[in-house]
Design a protein around this motif. Structure first.
Motif, PDB file in Angstrom:
ATOM      1  N   GLN A 135      42.857  95.864 -57.750  1.00 59.47           N
ATOM      2  CA  GLN A 135      41.916  95.859 -58.753  1.00 59.47           C
ATOM      3  C   GLN A 135      42.269  96.911 -59.836  1.00 59.47           C
ATOM      4  O   GLN A 135      42.378  98.084 -59.447  1.00 59.47           O
ATOM      5  CB  GLN A 135      40.440  96.169 -58.494  1.00 59.47           C
ATOM      6  CG  GLN A 135      39.514  95.914 -59.662  1.00 59.47           C
ATOM      7  CD  GLN A 135      38.134  96.197 -59.412  1.00 59.47           C
ATOM      8  OE1 GLN A 135      37.850  96.362 -58.173  1.00 59.47           O
ATOM      9  NE2 GLN A 135      37.116  95.826 -60.287  1.00 59.47           N
ATOM     10  N   PRO A 136      42.546  96.550 -61.086  1.00 64.04           N
ATOM     11  CA  PRO A 136      43.143  97.676 -61.923  1.00 64.04           C
ATOM     12  C   PRO A 136      41.982  98.543 -62.250  1.00 64.04           C
ATOM     13  O   PRO A 136      40.729  98.129 -62.614  1.00 64.04           O
ATOM     14  CB  PRO A 136      43.294  96.868 -63.332  1.00 64.04           C
ATOM     15  CG  PRO A 136      42.765  95.589 -63.196  1.00 64.04           C
ATOM     16  CD  PRO A 136      42.767  95.337 -61.682  1.00 64.04           C
ATOM     17  N   PRO A 137      42.203  99.758 -62.559  1.00 67.34           N
ATOM     18  CA  PRO A 137      41.105 100.783 -63.042  1.00 67.34           C
ATOM     19  C   PRO A 137      40.833 100.559 -64.523  1.00 67.34           C
ATOM     20  O   PRO A 137      41.481  99.894 -65.380  1.00 67.34           O
ATOM     21  CB  PRO A 137      41.744 102.303 -62.596  1.00 67.34           C
ATOM     22  CG  PRO A 137      43.137 101.936 -62.805  1.00 67.34           C
ATOM     23  CD  PRO A 137      43.231 100.711 -62.434  1.00 67.34           C
ATOM     24  N   TYR A 138      39.678 101.206 -64.859  1.00 68.64           N
ATOM     25  CA  TYR A 138      39.420 101.344 -66.262  1.00 68.64           C
ATOM     26  C   TYR A 138      40.514 101.963 -67.002  1.00 68.64           C
ATOM     27  O   TYR A 138      40.899 103.035 -66.535  1.00 68.64           O
ATOM     28  CB  TYR A 138      38.099 101.961 -66.540  1.00 68.64           C
ATOM     29  CG  TYR A 138      37.485 102.340 -67.916  1.00 68.64           C
ATOM     30  CD1 TYR A 138      37.043 101.181 -68.740  1.00 68.64           C
ATOM     31  CD2 TYR A 138      37.631 103.524 -68.748  1.00 68.64           C
ATOM     32  CE1 TYR A 138      36.495 101.473 -69.967  1.00 68.64           C
ATOM     33  CE2 TYR A 138      37.297 103.725 -69.931  1.00 68.64           C
ATOM     34  CZ  TYR A 138      36.570 102.643 -70.503  1.00 68.64           C
ATOM     35  OH  TYR A 138      36.302 102.758 -71.838  1.00 68.64           O
ATOM     36  N   ASP A 139      40.971 101.335 -68.216  1.00 71.18           N
ATOM     37  CA  ASP A 139      42.219 101.779 -68.957  1.00 71.18           C
ATOM     38  C   ASP A 139      41.924 102.610 -69.951  1.00 71.18           C
ATOM     39  O   ASP A 139      42.791 103.051 -70.709  1.00 71.18           O
ATOM     40  CB  ASP A 139      43.095 100.674 -69.051  1.00 71.18           C
ATOM     41  CG  ASP A 139      42.512  99.562 -69.944  1.00 71.18           C
ATOM     42  OD1 ASP A 139      41.480  99.907 -70.433  1.00 71.18           O
ATOM     43  OD2 ASP A 139      43.236  98.640 -70.138  1.00 71.18           O
ATOM     44  N   GLY A 140      40.394 102.886 -70.254  1.00 71.16           N
ATOM     45  CA  GLY A 140      40.332 103.682 -71.657  1.00 71.16           C
ATOM     46  C   GLY A 140      39.901 105.171 -71.189  1.00 71.16           C
ATOM     47  O   GLY A 140      39.929 105.382 -69.952  1.00 71.16           O
ATOM     48  N   LEU A 141      40.437 106.335 -72.035  1.00 74.18           N
ATOM     49  CA  LEU A 141      40.357 107.632 -71.658  1.00 74.18           C
ATOM     50  C   LEU A 141      39.132 108.278 -72.477  1.00 74.18           C
ATOM     51  O   LEU A 141      38.570 109.077 -71.957  1.00 74.18           O
ATOM     52  CB  LEU A 141      41.442 108.390 -72.017  1.00 74.18           C
ATOM     53  CG  LEU A 141      42.788 108.063 -71.143  1.00 74.18           C
ATOM     54  CD1 LEU A 141      43.865 108.785 -71.707  1.00 74.18           C
ATOM     55  CD2 LEU A 141      42.352 108.603 -69.760  1.00 74.18           C
ATOM     56  N   GLY A 142      38.361 107.698 -73.294  1.00 75.41           N
ATOM     57  CA  GLY A 142      37.380 108.302 -74.017  1.00 75.41           C
ATOM     58  C   GLY A 142      37.968 109.668 -74.689  1.00 75.41           C
ATOM     59  O   GLY A 142      39.276 109.514 -75.478  1.00 75.41           O
ATOM     60  N   HIS A 143      37.465 110.703 -74.571  1.00 78.54           N
ATOM     61  CA  HIS A 143      37.963 111.983 -75.001  1.00 78.54           C
ATOM     62  C   HIS A 143      38.445 112.764 -73.792  1.00 78.54           C
ATOM     63  O   HIS A 143      38.282 114.252 -74.114  1.00 78.54           O
ATOM     64  CB  HIS A 143      36.557 112.810 -75.642  1.00 78.54           C
ATOM     65  CG  HIS A 143      36.453 112.140 -77.319  1.00 78.54           C
ATOM     66  ND1 HIS A 143      35.377 111.332 -77.337  1.00 78.54           N
ATOM     67  CD2 HIS A 143      37.054 112.434 -78.308  1.00 78.54           C
ATOM     68  CE1 HIS A 143      35.382 110.832 -78.667  1.00 78.54           C
ATOM     69  NE2 HIS A 143      36.276 111.486 -79.205  1.00 78.54           N
TER      70      HIS A 143
END
Length: 271
Positions: A135-143
């Motif tokens: 399963q792919p992880p969340y690909d956003g970083l935010g700040h």
């Protein structure tokens, strides 16, 4: 971020997340481009072919009635679990993982009506999917920023731009880390400021760093550590005998309370 090395380290992952977010149908893009979701879709859609073949070989029509009843039951059970998960789960990754687990279990239960060998075939197919795709992880970083241990050490000791650093230590092969992968980026969107910064270190790439920070690679991941300059002031899960028995599920609310992020934000805004 104000630190150039941290920004450069996070650029590849951020660009992948931005590309997906710019897609008009990001969920469809993930379903096609990610092997984990694509293989599950193939498995579920193959049921319709197996069902059609089984019903065409059924002369008496008894199988059709029994199968239809079991399918209705399975759909109703899945909808109930689906609604419960929507209400209870905080991360999209956990919701998807649990929903797929329930769907696979119900599909196996339905195929038992058709043929035991078909059920065994689906079970082995799901085992293969588990072995070859993740399963792919969340690909956003935010700040937040992807960091190396050396970068973190430099940020903490050499004229730190932030007093506090909240760092998540994770691995890409841990299901728990994948399901909690959106928590820190979303917290960073709310609490990141000049007083506190957020970072992520993948221990799968830097396994030697685990011993340096007192982290076990095989349990209690992800681990979150709050640094005040170069000093550790808090971590989750805590290294106690109780934490080795039971570790609560990582949520934004839990980390916010554990590291007292609201108070730190208020202190920063009041200065």
């Amino acid at each position: 971020m104000e630190v150039a090395t941290a920004t450069e380290a996070s650029a590849p992952a951020a660009s992948g997340g931005a590309a997906r977010q710019n897609h008009p149908f990001p969920w469809l893009d993930a379903a096609i481009s990610e092997p984990y979701y694509f293989l599950h879709l193939l498995a579920f859609f193959s049921y319709f072919a197996a069902r059609s073949a089984a019903l065409s070989a059924d002369d008496g029509g008894e199988l059709h009635d029994r199968l239809l009843r079991r399918e209705i039951q399975a759909v109703l059970v899945f909808l109930v679990l689906f609604v419960v998960k929507i209400v209870k789960e905080e991360t999209w990754e956990t919701f998807l993982a649990d929903s797929l687990l329930y769907a696979k279990g119900l599909l196996l239960a339905v195929t038992l009506i058709i043929d035991y060998w078909l059920t065994l075939g689906y079970f082995l197919g799901f085992v293969v999917i588990y072995a070859v795709a993740q399963q792919p992880p969340y690909d956003g970083l935010g700040h937040s920023s992807h960091l190396t241990p050396l970068q973190l050490e430099s940020l903490l000791t050499e004229e730190p731009t932030s007093r506090f650093w909240l760092v998540e230590f994770r691995t890409s092969f841990s299901a728990t880390c994948i399901q909690a992968s959106s928590v820190l980026p979303e917290l960073s969107n709310i609490y990141s400021n000049k007083n506190i910064s957020f970072g992520i270190i993948d221990l799968g790439h830097f396994p030697n760093a685990a011993a340096k920070f007192g982290i076990s690679m095989w349990d209690h991941l992800p681990t979150y550590i709050l640094f005040d300059k170069a000093t550790e002031v808090a971590r989750f899960p805590e290294v106690t005998s109780e934490s080795k028995v039971f570790v609560p599920k990582v949520t934004k609310k839990l980390l916010c309370q554990h590291f007292d992020l609201d108070r730190r934000l208020i202190e920063y805004l009041s200065t």
